[in-house]
Enzyme design. Sequence first.
Site, PDB file in Angstrom:
ATOM      1  N   VAL A  12       0.713  -1.230  -0.120  1.00 28.03           N
ATOM      2  CA  VAL A  12       0.048   0.128   0.113  1.00 28.03           C
ATOM      3  C   VAL A  12       0.913   1.082   0.115  1.00 28.03           C
ATOM      4  O   VAL A  12       0.435   2.179  -0.839  1.00 28.03           O
ATOM      5  CB  VAL A  12      -0.963   0.030   1.157  1.00 28.03           C
ATOM      6  CG1 VAL A  12      -1.866   1.182   1.095  1.00 28.03           C
ATOM      7  CG2 VAL A  12      -1.926  -1.355   1.085  1.00 28.03           C
ATOM      8  N   GLU A 185      -3.360 -10.210   3.950  1.00 31.38           N
ATOM      9  CA  GLU A 185      -2.451  -9.754   4.949  1.00 31.38           C
ATOM     10  C   GLU A 185      -1.070 -10.289   5.234  1.00 31.38           C
ATOM     11  O   GLU A 185      -0.809 -11.515   4.622  1.00 31.38           O
ATOM     12  CB  GLU A 185      -3.271 -10.004   6.087  1.00 31.38           C
ATOM     13  CG  GLU A 185      -4.441  -9.137   6.279  1.00 31.38           C
ATOM     14  CD  GLU A 185      -4.661  -7.503   6.205  1.00 31.38           C
ATOM     15  OE1 GLU A 185      -4.047  -6.956   7.013  1.00 31.38           O
ATOM     16  OE2 GLU A 185      -5.100  -7.106   5.128  1.00 31.38           O
ATOM     17  N   ASP A 196      -9.750 -10.137   9.888  1.00 36.22           N
ATOM     18  CA  ASP A 196      -9.800  -8.850   8.937  1.00 36.22           C
ATOM     19  C   ASP A 196     -11.399  -8.362   8.697  1.00 36.22           C
ATOM     20  O   ASP A 196     -11.339  -7.135   9.053  1.00 36.22           O
ATOM     21  CB  ASP A 196      -8.949  -8.982   7.622  1.00 36.22           C
ATOM     22  CG  ASP A 196      -8.700  -7.926   6.692  1.00 36.22           C
ATOM     23  OD1 ASP A 196      -8.254  -6.871   7.123  1.00 36.22           O
ATOM     24  OD2 ASP A 196      -9.788  -7.751   5.899  1.00 36.22           O
ATOM     25  N   LYS A 200     -13.063  -5.040  10.149  1.00 34.50           N
ATOM     26  CA  LYS A 200     -13.838  -3.928   9.380  1.00 34.50           C
ATOM     27  C   LYS A 200     -15.303  -3.886   9.611  1.00 34.50           C
ATOM     28  O   LYS A 200     -16.010  -2.723   9.718  1.00 34.50           O
ATOM     29  CB  LYS A 200     -13.903  -4.556   7.799  1.00 34.50           C
ATOM     30  CG  LYS A 200     -12.230  -4.360   7.336  1.00 34.50           C
ATOM     31  CD  LYS A 200     -12.308  -5.115   6.054  1.00 34.50           C
ATOM     32  CE  LYS A 200     -10.938  -5.001   5.443  1.00 34.50           C
ATOM     33  NZ  LYS A 200     -10.448  -5.827   4.500  1.00 34.50           N
ATOM     34  N   GLY A 298      -5.772  -4.472  -2.726  1.00 35.97           N
ATOM     35  CA  GLY A 298      -4.829  -4.450  -3.900  1.00 35.97           C
ATOM     36  C   GLY A 298      -4.252  -2.867  -3.780  1.00 35.97           C
ATOM     37  O   GLY A 298      -4.827  -2.124  -3.343  1.00 35.97           O
TER      38      GLY A 298
END
Length: 402
Positions: A12, A185, A196, A200, A298
């Site tokens: 990222v 991850e 994960d 969220k 992504g």
Amino acid sequence: MVNVAVLGYGTVGSGVVEVIERNNVEVSGKCGEEVHVKYILDLREFPGDPYEDKVVHDFQVILEDREVSVVCEVMGGIKFAYPYTKQLLEAGKSVCTSNKELVAKHGAELLDIAEKNHCSYLFEASVGGGIPIIRTINHAMTPERIEAVAGILNGTTNYILTKMEQEGTDYAQALKQAQDLGYAERNPQADVEGHDACRKTAILASLMTGRNVDSEKIFTEGITEITTADFAFAKGANMTIKLLGTARLQEDGSVLAMVAPHMIAENHSLAMVNGVFNGIFVTGNMLGDIMLYGHGAGKLPTASAVTADVVDCVRNQGKTLPCHWEQAECRLADVLLTSKRFFVRVKAQGCGAIEEAFPGSERLEVPGMEEKGYFTPVMTEKEFEEKYSALSEFVLGRIRVM
Ligand code: HSE
């Protein structure tokens, strides 16, 4: 001129630098002033990288540089990210992050620190990758009482389930492909065991209620027990299997939140969300349902969401962008008391026992398969689990039905 620092030069982080520098006309133009990356913090060296001259190894360089007003924390984890974020906000520097683990655990506290220091803590990329779900809830849906959020919140598991369904790929191979594509991850257990998606879900549920939903209290089940045989039965029933994160406001003000694989009808909108894509329903009491869809993981989609936050920070320097998320705890409803149907896969010799334990169930056969499937009538999780666990010698798996 606004100087940005990026903490972490992984998938990222390198995407954020790329978006800010490659799309600089758009980014700077929409900020109304020049924006550039001044520092990249990472332990490693990056010889030959076009931005290697920006790499620093000492966090203090960024913290103490008064020219840096916005920092992208894309290093992940809690150990360093938490104290770094706190110190940056206390120094009045806005922080934009994709770090759902940190946001889920300390989001309310960090928002509070940002407000006290006239800067912002923004986390668009922490849920749904490139999908603008946080902005939608915080800005577009301000008049609404949000009653539910439900959807596919993890790109890696959706990629794996899609490969298993459409290509018969085995689980390990599909996971490896998702890792190679940069979706997973660092520890992919967080994806496949549902943690994960759980973080969220906790973030969305906290924004939905304005109170803190503790991710550790959310009932969470991953996809590790799902097999290609389950998909064969799902197909036979015109259904598919998706890992869903849901949070629903209850009449008593509590929230029913859970993460688990579900069988859903193949004509349901979420059944059409395949591969790395995420799809999220948000239900407002006036607006009704909306559905957001897009790349859930992504490099560039996630980096684009982080950069959108950077632009908002630059446009609002000296101010705090509002976010209603208090530190007071939100009460969670007991999942065991909720009712639904279940799909059960069973050895052929277990049919009698299943039919006796779950009277009124519907039997499902797949040509060429010896094992059988059953859809139970609607019952509570508690009742189902009691009966199911007593049938351990016959049963091969079970999935909730939406
Ligand atoms: N591992 C996460 C996913 C990355 O697959 O959805 C994006 O949060």
